[in-house]
Design an enzyme around this catalytic site. Structure first.
Site, mmCIF file in Angstrom:
data_model
loop_
_atom_site.group_PDB
_atom_site.id
_atom_site.type_symbol
_atom_site.label_atom_id
_atom_site.label_comp_id
_atom_site.label_asym_id
_atom_site.label_seq_id
_atom_site.Cartn_x
_atom_site.Cartn_y
_atom_site.Cartn_z
ATOM 1 C CD GLU A 183 10.377 59.597 45.888
ATOM 2 O OE1 GLU A 183 10.158 58.512 45.327
ATOM 3 O OE2 GLU A 183 10.546 60.649 45.262
ATOM 4 C CD GLU A 260 15.082 61.772 44.765
ATOM 5 O OE1 GLU A 260 14.526 61.453 43.701
ATOM 6 O OE2 GLU A 260 15.214 60.996 45.727
HETATM 7 C C1 GLA Z 1 12.510 59.001 43.214
HETATM 8 C C2 GLA Z 1 13.480 58.241 44.093
HETATM 9 C C3 GLA Z 1 14.866 58.191 43.518
HETATM 10 C C4 GLA Z 1 14.822 57.834 42.057
HETATM 11 C C5 GLA Z 1 13.953 58.852 41.336
HETATM 12 C C6 GLA Z 1 13.830 58.585 39.849
HETATM 13 O O1 GLA Z 1 12.541 60.310 43.427
HETATM 14 O O2 GLA Z 1 13.539 58.813 45.383
HETATM 15 O O3 GLA Z 1 15.596 57.227 44.220
HETATM 16 O O4 GLA Z 1 14.298 56.560 41.917
HETATM 17 O O5 GLA Z 1 12.659 58.776 41.834
HETATM 18 O O6 GLA Z 1 15.039 58.545 39.231
#
Ligand code: GLA
Length: 632
Positions: A183, A260
């Site tokens: 990210e 995710e």
């Molecule tokens: C983002 C990050 C993860 C985690 C989530 C929240 O998507 O990529 O590592 O921190 O947020 O749980």
């Protein structure tokens, strides 16, 4: 040529045998037209995100089996750099850190694996997985082309390659994809940096399976590389068509994946417990399954962020609770929740085979209330001091985690002066001549305490606890201890204090034979280690109830269990039965302000949703901490 082929086949057999497969067969996984292809056949990834670091190793197999019974065909995991390389150049991939073994266990269960080696992972983990010692280079620019940073990333990535590259699917293992960075869009725009990380991932040997990037749909384009797969992260309730619209426009032939899909959320100290509806989760998953969209459920099982490994957010600073239950389908202690059964019912409809039976839950026990009757007050057990004229951060003194005490002389002066601490990261207690003056909480941006009048010079002690480094945004450059200066303000004049004695109190200090424990004689509201024991005739998982304690950390039989803080919402700590033993078990609690009653009991249901306001805590402490009523 033939010899080479034979050697390769022999090596593949060996890898396969190690992995417990009797007929190793090189497979392959690739990106096809609008779909993933596993050995040439369309394949929808249904991944369960679970973290080997958040599950005690003896439970890995159970949690993998639970993920399979949930209906998943893959496991997705981060690799946490800072747990593997706690000192520069010293790598630990053994025991609890043996991520290759974790992947092999998944393979035995017929599960594929997606790895996300960062180097930055976010994940509500200390500094997003980056090692604290990077901060010793004071001008370091993390997650950038800073030469030192990149040099260290490459060393780490090559170690990851040594551990895992041979587990890529076409070499006989089960790794089907590898993520590049994490990210990055919410951090910045820097394609050359992402290219460097991609090249390091390849250079570490991950050349045989697709590499991918994940980000939010709002910013994935900023850093998207042409030769990597792009996937999108979002949570329950999101409009799935909208999430993928731009991606589909730019790459009409790409397979779609939500890398995710957030099943729940994590908790921070001082804020309400987070939950997300099972219905919304199932609805989103069903829509993706109907549309052949692959997904990874973040988290299928969150587990526990043991010890001091929790991260934080900033600004404003907020540190995460130790429980990483996440309101996920598989609870913190590995139980199947209602959400689990709802997801399983859905996934059963999208599986060509009957789902395996749900593994039996591991046994739970209760522990009757017992007393911690030994104490070792922190101030009477300090290590040798380091002299430092100026205030410097914890990292400067070569310390990563735990607490740090700064001691200096407070000049004599009238009442009405103020002590200004810039900045205490993350929570400090201030003492004047050994008596408690007050606390400074970074969550509330507290920096100032009213000083008492002192006719003579006095000893000023500032004890600062590191509550976890920020794991998100540019503020991951998060130095601990006191980061700038300490001064005394008297009207308009401001005098900076100097001439400090610095005492390092790393987390492992709790287990040091140096600590002098003695029988408790009175209730202690000063920072102290408390020791006790409890006997068990059978072991099992248990939640210890910390509601009588104020703030600190717990160790049982030498295992770091986690943090507690009376403000909540988390009031219990998960203790895995595999770390307990029949007979005598020893517990050590570091409590910064002393317990109301030095007792603990073990219960079978966690308390994750009990918040207390400052006022409530003051009331509760009134009778037990007489000192709290005002010192000077
Ligand atoms: C983002 C990050 C993860 C985690 C989530 C929240 O998507 O990529 O590592 O921190 O947020 O749980």
């Amino acid at each position: 040529m033939r010899k080479q082929l034979l050697t390769k086949t022999f090596i593949l057999c060996l890898i396969g045998l190690r992995a417990g497969c009797t007929t190793p067969k090189a497979s392959n996984f690739e990106i096809g037209d609008k779909q993933f292809l596993l050995n040439g056949e369309a394949f929808v990834i249904k991944a369960a995100e679970i973290h080997y670091t958040r599950i005690p190793r003896p439970y890995w197999e159970h949690r993998i089996k639970m993920s399979k019974a949930l209906g998943m065909n893959s496991i997705c995991l981060y690799i946490f750099w800072n747990i593997h390389e706690q000192e520069p150049g010293v790598f630990d991939f053994e025991g609890q850190n043996d991520v290759a073994e974790f992947c092999r266990m998944a393979q035995k269960e017929g599960m594929y694996v997606i790895i996300r080696p960062g180097p930055y992972v976010c994940a509500e983990w200390e500094m997003g997985g980056l090692p604290w010692w990077l901060l010793k280079k004071e001008d370091i620019a993390l997650r950038s082309q800073d030469p030192y940073y990149l040099e260290r990333v490459e060393i780490f990535m090559n170690e990851v390659g040594r551990q895992l590259a041979d587990l890529q699917i076409n070499r006989g293992g089960n790794i089907i994809m590898v993520q590049v960075e994490n990210e990055f869009g919410s951090y910045g725009t820097d394609k050359p940096y992402i290219e460097d990380i991609r090249d390091m991932v390849r250079g570490a040997g991950f050349t045989d399976v697709p590499l991918f990037q994940c980000d939010w749909n709002s910013n994935f384009k900023n850093n998207a590389l042409d030769d990597l797969l792009w996937t999108i992260n979002f949570g329950t309730g999101a409009n799935i068509d909208n999430q993928f619209r731009e991606l589909k426009r730019l790459r009409p032939n790409t397979p779609l994946m939500c890398s995710e899909f957030w099943s729940g959320w994590f908790d921070r100290w001082g804020s309400p417990h987070e939950t997300r509806s099972a219905e919304a989760l199932v609805k989103g998953m069903q829509e993706m399954l109907e549309k052949d969209i692959s997904f990874s459920l973040y988290m299928a099982h969150g587990g526990t962020t043991f010890g001091h490994w929790t991260g934080a957010n900033s600004p404003p600073y907020a540190s995460w609770c130790s429980s990483y239950d996440y309101d996920a389908p598989i609870s913190e202690s590995g139980q199947a929740t209602e959400k689990f059964y709802a997801v399983r019912e859905l996934l059963a409809q999208y599986s060509d085979k009957a789902l395996p039976k749900v593994p039996k839950a591991l046994p739970m026990i209760e522990i009757p209330e017992f007393e911690l009757d030994q104490t070792a007050p922190l101030f009477q057990n300090l290590p040798a001091a380091i002299q430092s004229d100026q205030i410097r951060s914890m990292e400067f003194f070569d310390q990563g985690y735990g607490s740090i005490l700064y001691r200096t002389t407070l000049p004599a002066g009238k009442a009405g002066r103020q002590l200004l601490v810039e900045e205490a990261h993350d929570w400090a207690i201030v003492f004047v001549d050994g008596r408690r003056l007050g606390t400074l909480d970074r969550r509330k941006a507290e920096k100032v305490l009213e000083l008492p009048g002192t006719e003579q010079e006095a000893v000023l002690d500032i004890l600062v606890e590191n509550m976890g480094r920020v794991n998100y945004s540019k503020t991951i450059h998060d130095y601990k201890g006191i980061t700038r200066k300490v001064s005394v303000k008297d009207g308009r004049s401001q005098q900076e204090l100097s001439g400090f004695e610095v005492f390092r109190i790393p987390v492992e200090e709790a287990l040091s034979p140096r600590l002098q424990f003695a029988d408790r004689t009175e209730n202690c509201s000063m920072p102290a280690y408390h020791k006790g024991s409890f006997n068990l005739d059978k072991t099992g998982d248990v939640y210890i109830d910390m509601q009588n304690w104020s703030k600190g950390l717990v160790w049982i039989n030498g295992y770091a269990i986690g943090r507690f803080w009376e403000i909540g919402p988390q009031q219990t700590l998960f203790v895995p039965g595999c770390w307990l033993k029949k007979g005598r078990n020893e517990i050590i609690v570091l409590d910064m302000q002393g317990p109301r009653k030095p007792v603990i009991s073990g219960i079978t249901t966690p308390i994750l949703d009990m918040l207390h306001s400052d006022q409530e805590i003051l009331e509760r402490n009134k009778n037990t901490n007489p000192d709290e009523s005002g010192y000077f």
